[in-house]
Structures are given as C-alpha cells and as structure tokens.
Design a protein around this motif. Structure first.
Motif, PDB file in Angstrom:
ATOM      1  N   ASN A 222       6.571  -9.537 -18.374  1.00 49.11           N
ATOM      2  CA  ASN A 222       7.701  -8.621 -18.215  1.00 49.11           C
ATOM      3  C   ASN A 222       8.981  -9.436 -18.057  1.00 49.11           C
ATOM      4  O   ASN A 222       9.311  -9.903 -16.951  1.00 49.11           O
ATOM      5  N   LYS A 279       1.328  -8.899  -8.776  1.00 51.84           N
ATOM      6  CA  LYS A 279       1.181  -7.433  -8.698  1.00 51.84           C
ATOM      7  C   LYS A 279      -0.276  -7.001  -8.855  1.00 51.84           C
ATOM      8  O   LYS A 279      -0.702  -5.993  -8.288  1.00 51.84           O
ATOM      9  N   LEU A 280      -1.030  -7.747  -9.637  1.00 50.02           N
ATOM     10  CA  LEU A 280      -2.358  -7.274 -10.015  1.00 50.02           C
ATOM     11  C   LEU A 280      -3.373  -7.554  -8.922  1.00 50.02           C
ATOM     12  O   LEU A 280      -3.264  -8.527  -8.172  1.00 50.02           O
TER      13      LEU A 280
END
Ligand code: P6P
Length: 343
Positions: A222, A279-280
């Motif tokens: 991202n 985040k994961l």
C-alpha cells in the motif's frame, strides 16, 4: 486389446486435473500412514462451508447482505454482514464435523471451546478477509490453519493447544472468492489448487503441485503508507521501481497472495505508525499463507525471521509480513536489515 484413451494416468491419478477435491483428499490420505480420516473429513467440512459462503457472497448484492453489520470486531474493524454470515457458516461446519475441539476466529474475541474434548484438531480462521471489498465486487477470501491439539484427546482444551507456532500446522489453505472460486490448501505434501464448478457443486483439481516462481517482477504494497515505512522498506520499493517492476495491490490479501503465488512476486505489509507490529494477524492469516508459500517453494518472513517460527503470545497478535517468491523475500530482508547507520 488397446487401453482406454480415457483412462487417467493411474500412477499419478491424484494429480490428474479434473479430480474432485473429495477424491484427491481420499487418494492423498495414504500420505499419512496413521491417518484415521478425521483430517480428511475436516477438510471436507471446510470445503462445504466454503461452497455455502461462495453462494452467499455471489448473492450479496441481491439479498441485502452486503454492507456493514453495524458492529466492530475485536480488532475494532467494522464488521460487514458477510463477515458475520461467513463466521457463522464456518463455525457451524467445524462444530458439527466433530473433529475440532477449539476455534480461533478473527470475528471472535476469545477462543471458541467447542466442548468437544474428543476433537483432535484446533482451527484458526479468518472467515472472510478483505470483506470491506465486498460492496465493490473485489475478490475476497477465507484463510484457515489446522493444528493437532497438544494436550491429550479427552482432556479440556488449554492455551497450549491454541498458541502453537505456524511450524506445527498439519494443514492450511484459503478460499478465493474471485472471478472463479478456488480452494488452495496444503497438508505438508505440496500446495494444490481446486476450482469450484457451481453447476456440479464440486471443487476440481485445476492447479496441481503449485510451484511459486523463485523470482518475480511484481511487488504488492500500500504505497499510500509510504511515509510511515522504515527506511529499508522505502529503499527496497525504490529499487523495485528503478527496475521497472509492476506494482499490483488489490487490497485483498488472498487475491494479492494468489497472484504472486502463480506469477511470482512479493506482498509486503510492514510495520506502520497505525500498526507498529504490522496489520496482518499471525494465527489466522500469516501462518496459513506462510505454510502454503513454503510448500510451493517460496518464503514468508516478518523481516527478521521465518513467519512459521514465531511463537504466538496473544490470539490476535499482528506481524509484519513479507511473502512470495523466495529471491524477492530474501532481497527485501537484506534491505530491511541494513543498519540505519549504513543507510
Ligand atoms: P490496507 C483487508 O482488510 C486486509 O486485512 C488484507 O486483506 C489486505 O491485504 C490489507 O488488509 C489491506 O490493508 O491498510 O492496505 O488497506
């Protein structure tokens, strides 16, 4: 007497494209000399739930089950209606099958103890990853890991059964609800992909013995978070751009992973200001994909080491994730681990 031209290759029947998932599971069960069929049945239970979720996903726009559910999950993320539906469907399938004693789900705050102490297996699952993409018809996925319980069958489930490192997985996989619906899984004997034929209600072997290209020209990250990346990541992405690599980012982990698995590439979700540990989630996202990619010849790292060797410390623990073609992950690790003083 001539042999039938339609007779599949008996020596390699299991890997004959067109074999159903059920038949493949049965044929491959012999890879486990002490298998008593519970794991095979558990995989079938997951496939059945996937067929139901596939149907719900395909109808989301027509049956008022798209959009937000109006609550947030333990992650503080807004639940979509299909998140809740998928969670219920997989919970039911895993509960009814009888093989599972405990479930960790992205959509559940705590471990779900099925009060089935005779169950040999623990499942960690993200019932519907990327669900914020549902309303705009972008591919989404289910991700699952299967562990054998550590404590004796018949005894109560404990934390020891649930908090296992990814290198203890006995099986892992994902369902990709995309332009076609696929189930890709491993039991430690390679990574195999099955495509769903809805008119027959069957998954058919379409991608036998998947091997991830050792190197690739696609990077998935991202880029909107660039200003939050550590210097090593910035330098790695710049090096990709200098070599005219392709940037491909769907924003749905299973879809980005699946493309990189088949075509070669790397998916990167580093630590950011909002998610300093990435985040994961380790238990029901990173570990499953790490098992699959390693079985396909690729690599999965948190930047400092192998994802599968991380000892979990909390249920919804997050991790940085760098996963895909082995040469690309190794190069990214080199950039990440250059001391700041030398940059
Ligand atoms: P970002 C979806 O919410 C998800 O968990 C993955 O499927 C996806 O790869 C990632 O988050 C996208 O996160 O911060 O880029 O929107």
């Amino acid at each position: 007497m001539k042999t039938s031209p339609y007779q599949p290759d008996q020596t390699n029947l299991a890997y004959s494209v067109g074999v159903t998932l059920d038949r493949f599971i049965k044929l491959k069960q012999s890879d486990f000399p002490f298998a008593s069929g519970e794991l095979s049945q558990l995989l079938r239970d997951i496939a059945l739930a996937a067929k139901i979720v596939n149907r719900e996903t395909n109808r989301a726009g027509l049956s008022n089950i798209g959009g937000a559910f109006g609550q947030t999950n333990v992650q503080g993320e807004e639940q979509q209606k299909l998140d809740v539906i998928a969670n219920i469907r997989f919970m039911r399938a895993l509960s009814k099958g009888g093989e599972v004693c405990a479930i960790v789900s992205e959509e559940e705050d705590e471990v779900i103890d099925l009060q089935n102490n005779s169950g040999k297996y623990v499942v960690a699952i993200d019932p519907l990853d990327g669900s914020s993409n549902i309303d705009v018809n972008i591919s989404i996925g289910t991700i699952f890991s299967i562990y054998r319980r550590k404590t004796p069958v018949g005894s109560p489930v404990t934390t020891e059964d649930v908090m296992q490192p990814g290198n203890q997985q006995v099986a892992a996989g994902y369902v990709l609800y995309g332009s076609s619906t696929m189930l890709v899984y491993t039991t430690g004997c390679g990574t195999n992909g099955f495509t769903y034929e809805a008119s027959l209600g069957e998954f058919f072997l379409s991608h036998p013995s998947i091997q991830a290209p050792k190197d690739g020209l696609i990077y998935s990250i991202n880029e909107g978070l660039e200003y939050e990346w550590q210097t090593g990541i910035k330098n790695y992405v710049r090096a990709c751009k200098e070599r005219k690599f392709q940037s491909r980012y769907i924003g749905s982990l299973v879809a980005d992973f699946h493309r990189n698995l088949l075509k070669g590439g790397i998916y990167l979700y580093p630590s950011t200001l909002k998610n300093p540990n990435g985040k994961l989630r380790l238990l029901y996202e990173a570990n499953a994909l790490a098992f699959l990619i390693e079985q396909a010849g690729g690599k999965a790292s948190d930047g400092g080491g192998r994802i599968l060797d991380i000892q979990p410390e909390s249920l919804h623990q997050r991790t940085p994730l760098f996963i895909g073609s082995s040469a690309m992950v190794e190069e990214a690790e080199q950039f990440i681990n250059i001391p700041e003083s030398q940059i």
